[in-house]
Design a protein around this motif. Sequence first.
Motif, PDB file in Angstrom:
ATOM      1  N   UNK A 134       0.834  -1.207   0.000  1.00 53.25           N
ATOM      2  CA  UNK A 134       0.000   0.000   0.000  1.00 53.25           C
ATOM      3  C   UNK A 134       0.870   1.259   0.000  1.00 53.25           C
ATOM      4  N   UNK A 135       1.860   1.293   0.901  1.00 56.28           N
ATOM      5  CA  UNK A 135       2.718   2.474   1.048  1.00 56.28           C
ATOM      6  C   UNK A 135       3.518   2.762  -0.217  1.00 56.28           C
ATOM      7  N   UNK A 136       3.931   1.711  -0.926  1.00 56.55           N
ATOM      8  CA  UNK A 136       4.807   1.890  -2.082  1.00 56.55           C
ATOM      9  C   UNK A 136       4.049   2.258  -3.354  1.00 56.55           C
ATOM     10  N   UNK A 137       2.719   2.215  -3.314  1.00 61.26           N
ATOM     11  CA  UNK A 137       1.939   2.433  -4.536  1.00 61.26           C
ATOM     12  C   UNK A 137       1.397   3.843  -4.659  1.00 61.26           C
ATOM     13  N   UNK A 138       0.982   4.426  -3.561  1.00 62.34           N
ATOM     14  CA  UNK A 138       0.360   5.744  -3.653  1.00 62.34           C
ATOM     15  C   UNK A 138       0.549   6.544  -2.388  1.00 62.34           C
ATOM     16  N   UNK A 139      -0.324   7.525  -2.199  1.00 61.60           N
ATOM     17  CA  UNK A 139      -0.243   8.416  -1.045  1.00 61.60           C
ATOM     18  C   UNK A 139      -1.360   8.080  -0.063  1.00 61.60           C
ATOM     19  N   UNK A 140      -0.950   7.754   1.154  1.00 57.83           N
ATOM     20  CA  UNK A 140      -1.932   7.437   2.194  1.00 57.83           C
ATOM     21  C   UNK A 140      -2.659   8.705   2.629  1.00 57.83           C
ATOM     22  N   UNK A 141      -3.985   8.666   2.588  1.00 62.91           N
ATOM     23  CA  UNK A 141      -4.797   9.788   3.028  1.00 62.91           C
ATOM     24  C   UNK A 141      -5.507   9.502   4.351  1.00 62.91           C
ATOM     25  N   UNK A 142      -5.491   8.246   4.745  1.00 64.17           N
ATOM     26  CA  UNK A 142      -6.105   7.870   6.005  1.00 64.17           C
ATOM     27  C   UNK A 142      -5.692   6.456   6.366  1.00 64.17           C
ATOM     28  N   UNK A 143      -5.511   6.218   7.647  1.00 65.12           N
ATOM     29  CA  UNK A 143      -5.061   4.889   8.102  1.00 65.12           C
ATOM     30  C   UNK A 143      -5.712   4.593   9.448  1.00 65.12           C
ATOM     31  N   UNK A 144      -6.285   3.386   9.564  1.00 64.78           N
ATOM     32  CA  UNK A 144      -6.975   3.027  10.800  1.00 64.78           C
ATOM     33  C   UNK A 144      -6.805   1.539  11.073  1.00 64.78           C
ATOM     34  N   UNK A 145      -6.313   1.224  12.275  1.00 62.02           N
ATOM     35  CA  UNK A 145      -6.226  -0.172  12.699  1.00 62.02           C
ATOM     36  C   UNK A 145      -7.480  -0.469  13.516  1.00 62.02           C
ATOM     37  N   UNK A 146      -8.301  -1.371  13.000  1.00 62.32           N
ATOM     38  CA  UNK A 146      -9.605  -1.643  13.620  1.00 62.32           C
ATOM     39  C   UNK A 146      -9.466  -2.590  14.809  1.00 62.32           C
ATOM     40  N   UNK A 147     -10.534  -2.681  15.591  1.00 64.17           N
ATOM     41  CA  UNK A 147     -10.515  -3.458  16.836  1.00 64.17           C
ATOM     42  C   UNK A 147     -10.182  -4.918  16.611  1.00 64.17           C
ATOM     43  N   UNK A 148     -10.568  -5.469  15.456  1.00 60.64           N
ATOM     44  CA  UNK A 148     -10.291  -6.883  15.198  1.00 60.64           C
ATOM     45  C   UNK A 148      -8.898  -7.108  14.609  1.00 60.64           C
ATOM     46  N   UNK A 149      -8.076  -6.033  14.505  1.00 67.26           N
ATOM     47  CA  UNK A 149      -6.718  -6.172  13.982  1.00 67.26           C
ATOM     48  C   UNK A 149      -6.599  -5.945  12.487  1.00 67.26           C
ATOM     49  N   UNK A 150      -7.720  -5.737  11.817  1.00 64.58           N
ATOM     50  CA  UNK A 150      -7.661  -5.486  10.373  1.00 64.58           C
ATOM     51  C   UNK A 150      -7.240  -4.035  10.106  1.00 64.58           C
ATOM     52  N   UNK A 151      -6.756  -3.802   8.900  1.00 64.43           N
ATOM     53  CA  UNK A 151      -6.248  -2.488   8.509  1.00 64.43           C
ATOM     54  C   UNK A 151      -7.176  -1.856   7.483  1.00 64.43           C
ATOM     55  N   UNK A 152      -7.547  -0.591   7.757  1.00 63.76           N
ATOM     56  CA  UNK A 152      -8.376   0.147   6.807  1.00 63.76           C
ATOM     57  C   UNK A 152      -7.631   1.416   6.409  1.00 63.76           C
ATOM     58  N   UNK A 153      -7.445   1.608   5.107  1.00 61.67           N
ATOM     59  CA  UNK A 153      -6.732   2.793   4.632  1.00 61.67           C
ATOM     60  C   UNK A 153      -7.481   3.438   3.476  1.00 61.67           C
ATOM     61  N   UNK A 154      -7.232   4.731   3.336  1.00 64.98           N
ATOM     62  CA  UNK A 154      -7.668   5.470   2.152  1.00 64.98           C
ATOM     63  C   UNK A 154      -6.397   5.871   1.419  1.00 64.98           C
ATOM     64  N   UNK A 155      -6.331   5.544   0.147  1.00 66.85           N
ATOM     65  CA  UNK A 155      -5.113   5.777  -0.616  1.00 66.85           C
ATOM     66  C   UNK A 155      -5.432   6.414  -1.961  1.00 66.85           C
ATOM     67  N   UNK A 156      -4.580   7.353  -2.370  1.00 69.69           N
ATOM     68  CA  UNK A 156      -4.684   7.965  -3.688  1.00 69.69           C
ATOM     69  C   UNK A 156      -3.474   7.566  -4.526  1.00 69.69           C
ATOM     70  N   UNK A 157      -3.725   7.293  -5.818  1.00 66.97           N
ATOM     71  CA  UNK A 157      -2.641   6.870  -6.711  1.00 66.97           C
ATOM     72  C   UNK A 157      -2.982   7.276  -8.137  1.00 66.97           C
ATOM     73  N   UNK A 158      -1.977   7.258  -9.006  1.00 63.18           N
ATOM     74  CA  UNK A 158      -2.243   7.452 -10.426  1.00 63.18           C
ATOM     75  C   UNK A 158      -3.198   6.360 -10.889  1.00 63.18           C
ATOM     76  N   UNK A 159      -4.217   6.753 -11.651  1.00 61.36           N
ATOM     77  CA  UNK A 159      -5.233   5.793 -12.078  1.00 61.36           C
ATOM     78  C   UNK A 159      -4.628   4.615 -12.840  1.00 61.36           C
ATOM     79  N   UNK A 160      -3.526   4.865 -13.521  1.00 57.21           N
ATOM     80  CA  UNK A 160      -2.882   3.796 -14.279  1.00 57.21           C
ATOM     81  C   UNK A 160      -2.329   2.680 -13.408  1.00 57.21           C
TER      82      UNK A 160
END
Length: 228
Positions: free
Chosen positions: A180-206
């Motif tokens: 995730x980090x190597x592909x685009x720009x993180x706009x939001x990051x959240x570690x949920x109670x069950x240990x899963x990862x939720x992120x909002x990411x922006x990247x070149x559409x290509x």
Amino acid sequence: MTDKFTIVRLAVEGDKFELLVKPDPALEYKLGKRADISSILVSDEIYSDANKGSRASTEKLMKHFKTADPTEVAKQIMARGELHLTTDQRRKMVEEKRKQIVAYIHQSFVDPKTHVPHPIMRIEAAMEQARVSIDPHKRAEDQAKDVVDALRAILPLKSEISKLIVRVPPQYAGQSYSVIKSTGELKGEEWLADGSLKVTIEMNAGLRGTFIDRLGSVTKGTAEVKEG
């Protein structure tokens, strides 16, 4: 110039300085793949005109390089001067740079009608049709703007950003983070109670399709991806 040596040239305030170097080792040095300058020099002479055998004067070396030590001067000439490429070197470098530019366009631009990248072969064909000239010395990204401008009359291109919301199950969260980090720009990051990862990411559409494929491979298809 022969296959055994080539010339590195540097002009400073109207004064010319030249080195005789071994082609492939000198190119490796210029690209940062070799550190020992003595291994690339055909001779430790500093010339004003290598073809005529004219040596640069000590006075001019001191004026422009603050030293007359040939090794130190050679380092400065290699850092600032232009390496005269052999025909084979130029061909290989142009081809490699062309591939980098094509990849950059494929990742950074989409067809405005379909919102997906043009196929690699279509971009290559358009570059041939537009008779795009590639500079082997300039960075691919620095040349891409001019190339894109040349292609627009042939190939519709649009720079587009994709915003994705990604959720990764706990067992794959750690492995997925680097993708995730190597592909685009993180706009939001959240570690949920069950240990899963939720992120909002922006990247070149290509990059969207490649990113989803890579993430799917790491998470065995369990990651959730939706438009942001």
